[in-house]
Design a protein around this motif. Sequence first.
Motif, mmCIF file in Angstrom:
data_model
loop_
_atom_site.group_PDB
_atom_site.id
_atom_site.type_symbol
_atom_site.label_atom_id
_atom_site.label_comp_id
_atom_site.label_asym_id
_atom_site.label_seq_id
_atom_site.Cartn_x
_atom_site.Cartn_y
_atom_site.Cartn_z
ATOM 1 N N LEU A 180 2.457 6.732 -2.615
ATOM 2 C CA LEU A 180 1.005 6.692 -2.405
ATOM 3 C C LEU A 180 0.472 5.281 -2.223
ATOM 4 O O LEU A 180 -0.737 5.082 -2.120
ATOM 5 C CB LEU A 180 0.288 7.404 -3.563
ATOM 6 C CG LEU A 180 0.610 8.895 -3.705
ATOM 7 C CD1 LEU A 180 -0.298 9.541 -4.746
ATOM 8 C CD2 LEU A 180 0.477 9.633 -2.368
ATOM 9 N N LYS A 240 -3.079 3.863 5.100
ATOM 10 C CA LYS A 240 -2.537 5.214 4.932
ATOM 11 C C LYS A 240 -1.395 5.179 3.923
ATOM 12 O O LYS A 240 -0.561 4.283 3.951
ATOM 13 C CB LYS A 240 -2.027 5.727 6.278
ATOM 14 C CG LYS A 240 -1.462 7.136 6.255
ATOM 15 C CD LYS A 240 -0.789 7.475 7.575
ATOM 16 C CE LYS A 240 -1.761 7.468 8.718
ATOM 17 N NZ LYS A 240 -1.105 7.927 9.990
ATOM 18 N N PRO A 241 -1.332 6.154 2.984
ATOM 19 C CA PRO A 241 -0.210 6.192 2.043
ATOM 20 C C PRO A 241 1.127 6.303 2.773
ATOM 21 O O PRO A 241 1.237 6.953 3.817
ATOM 22 C CB PRO A 241 -0.479 7.446 1.204
ATOM 23 C CG PRO A 241 -1.954 7.668 1.317
ATOM 24 C CD PRO A 241 -2.320 7.212 2.714
ATOM 25 N N ARG A 264 -0.602 2.260 -0.058
ATOM 26 C CA ARG A 264 -1.154 2.290 1.295
ATOM 27 C C ARG A 264 -0.599 1.172 2.167
ATOM 28 O O ARG A 264 -0.474 0.031 1.717
ATOM 29 C CB ARG A 264 -2.684 2.217 1.250
ATOM 30 C CG ARG A 264 -3.322 3.489 0.703
ATOM 31 C CD ARG A 264 -4.838 3.433 0.721
ATOM 32 N NE ARG A 264 -5.390 4.718 0.315
ATOM 33 C CZ ARG A 264 -5.690 5.709 1.156
ATOM 34 N NH1 ARG A 264 -5.504 5.537 2.459
ATOM 35 N NH2 ARG A 264 -6.167 6.850 0.716
ATOM 36 N N ARG A 318 0.257 4.191 -9.786
ATOM 37 C CA ARG A 318 0.489 5.186 -8.735
ATOM 38 C C ARG A 318 1.961 5.164 -8.332
ATOM 39 O O ARG A 318 2.627 4.136 -8.472
ATOM 40 C CB ARG A 318 -0.384 4.910 -7.509
ATOM 41 C CG ARG A 318 0.039 3.716 -6.687
ATOM 42 C CD ARG A 318 -1.039 3.302 -5.718
ATOM 43 N NE ARG A 318 -2.152 2.700 -6.429
ATOM 44 C CZ ARG A 318 -3.271 2.280 -5.849
ATOM 45 N NH1 ARG A 318 -3.431 2.438 -4.551
ATOM 46 N NH2 ARG A 318 -4.228 1.740 -6.563
ATOM 47 N N HIS A 353 -2.169 15.013 -4.128
ATOM 48 C CA HIS A 353 -2.298 14.463 -2.775
ATOM 49 C C HIS A 353 -1.852 15.479 -1.725
ATOM 50 O O HIS A 353 -2.427 15.522 -0.621
ATOM 51 C CB HIS A 353 -1.457 13.187 -2.667
ATOM 52 C CG HIS A 353 -1.569 12.499 -1.347
ATOM 53 N ND1 HIS A 353 -2.680 11.778 -0.978
ATOM 54 C CD2 HIS A 353 -0.711 12.438 -0.299
ATOM 55 C CE1 HIS A 353 -2.506 11.304 0.243
ATOM 56 N NE2 HIS A 353 -1.316 11.684 0.674
#
Length: 227
Positions: free
Chosen positions: A29, A35-36, A31, A25, A67
């Motif tokens: 993105l 939350k990203p 986390r 990733r 996203h």
Amino acid sequence: MTAPFSVMLFAAGMGTRMAPLTTDRPKPLIRVAGKPLLDHALDLTDVPQVGRRVVNVHYKADTVRAHLAGRDVAISAEDPLLETGGGLRHALPLLGAGPVMTLNTDAVWHGPNPLAQLAAAWQPQMEALLLLVPPAQVAGHVGKGDFAIAPDGRLTRAPAQIYTGAQIMRTDRLGDVPQDAFSLNLIWNEMAQSGGLYGISYDGRWCDVGRPDCIPLAEQMLQAPDV
């Protein structure tokens, strides 16, 4: 109140320092506190001082596009990577005319909204206004500071306060750079020489989330009492 600024969110990097988490990733993105990182940054743009939002993409661009699907965010695709200065210049057709905000997406904040603080301090004589933070209010950052703030607000290069990745800047000088890929440091140096580079100190705490070991530091900071 000043008209809303367009904001450029830098999200195109390879995330090398965040390996191995960036194997599957892109860094934006990853986390933090569920939350990203990209969403932490986008939350900061939900203020009246921000208008148009642009995110640049390169590494695993399709996952960032997916996203952001359905959100009011424009995409500036880079291939090859253009660094911060080249990336900002590439996105200007999406950002529009006038001074713009830029915001790195590999950091989290605890305290006042940094973009609102910048907008409140912006003055017409400034070519750029950088948001800095004293080392005592920083987590996750490795290395010395970047700038010192003079009594009149102008910046000079010095290992004093740390650049947070948030600023407002005029984009006129971007067109004078011959190379496609270049750092905004080149533009800042020119602005400093002509007296147009300014800075203010952030009133809260800031964490650089550039490495895996920074994630627990960021989460701890976010859970701390308000400053």
